[in-house]
Scaffold this motif. Structure first.
Motif: not given
Ligand SMILES: C[S@@+](CC[C@H](N)C(=O)[O-])C[C@H]1O[C@@H](n2cnc3c(N)ncnc32)[C@H](O)[C@@H]1O
Length: 251
Positions: A222-223, A226, A231-233, A246, A248
């Motif tokens: 997730k990081q 990002a 965005a908005e992951v 995941h 995004g």
């Protein structure tokens, strides 16, 4: 998980020179291509079909859209997208490996599905597409095999249209200890044995088990998404976190 130094990377549990990993991964998929689909069904007891279907359902895909299915291999995900985008849409199935692409092309042709699908041999780290080309990008069970995952995520961000979304479907970290233990037993005892029996290839399925353990967990990925600009992951665990999806956006 400790990261190897700049010039080396992981190939399963082995630390190898970064420039050699592409060739080693290529050997794995040249070797398994012909038996890839049957092994997927046997190993997951067919559950990989549900994981893939869930990913498509979360994609928000609409008729007429442009979709990139990256590391698309034998085409399961591209086939699902092809039906959703319809005759006015397009799906590009991109993969670095010629053997996987050939199996995928034959399969989708047999299914009568190639009218709106194009096949492109490409490395996820340096995508040969113009900026802002796709409404949706998916990468299913592929990111784990890419040497420079950050470069690949940045490349995906570049070719995604503003407003588009990326879906990363990948093995991840089980959410319960008891499941981890059972999964380890399955992965390291049974999986290489099945690989030997069905595909006559124990090593590739040993690599599969090891590469899953070395892949970033849910929060780390997730990081990384990002950091690449998404965005908005968010992510959804499936089958107790054995697999995670995941998602995004590019705004
Ligand atoms: C486990 S298969 C997944 C195939 C398909 N997406 C599926 O879910 O069944 C992984 C695929 O990633 C591809 N791959 C590995 N490294 C890649 C890279 N750097 N760029 C593009 N594709 C890559 C392999 O060739 C292989 O076809």
């Amino acid at each position: 998980m400790s990261e190897p130094s700049n010039s080396t990377t992981h190939f399963g549990y082995k630390s190898v020179p970064a420039e050699q990993k592409v060739a080693m991964v290529a050997d794995v998929f040249h070797s398994v291509a012909a038996k890839y689909d049957i092994m997927n069904d046997v190993m997951s007891m067919g559950i990989h079909r549900l994981w893939k279907r869930f990913a498509i359902d979360c994609s928000g895909v609409r008729p007429g859209q442009q979709v990139l299915d990256l590391a698309g291999g034998t085409g399961d995900i591209a086939a699902l997208f092809s039906k959703r985008v319809g005759a006015n849409g397009k799906v590009i199935l991109a993969d670095i490996n010629e053997s996987m692409l050939n199996v995928g092309r034959d399969k989708l042709r047999d299914l009568g599905l190639i009218n709106n699908i194009e096949f492109v041999q490409a490395n996820a780290e340096a995508l040969p597409f113009a900026d802002n080309s796709f409404d949706i990008i998916s990468i299913g069970f592929g990111l784990r095999n890419v040497t420079d995952k950050d470069a690949a995520l940045r490349s995906m961000f570049r070719v995604l249209k503003p407003g588009g979304r990326l879906l990363v479907l990948e093995f991840s970290k089980p959410t319960h200890d008891w499941l981890s233990k059972a999964y380890d037993l399955y992965s390291f005892r049974l999986l290489p044995f099945m690989g030997q029996l069905i595909a006559n290839d124990k090593e590739s399925y040993q690599y599969l088990a090891e590469s899953i353990r070395m892949h970033p967990d849910q929060e780390t990925l997730k990081q990384m998404m990002a950091a690449a600009g998404f965005a908005e992951v968010s992510y959804y665990n499936m089958t107790g976190g054995i697999v995670a999806l995941h998602r995004g956006y590019k705004f």
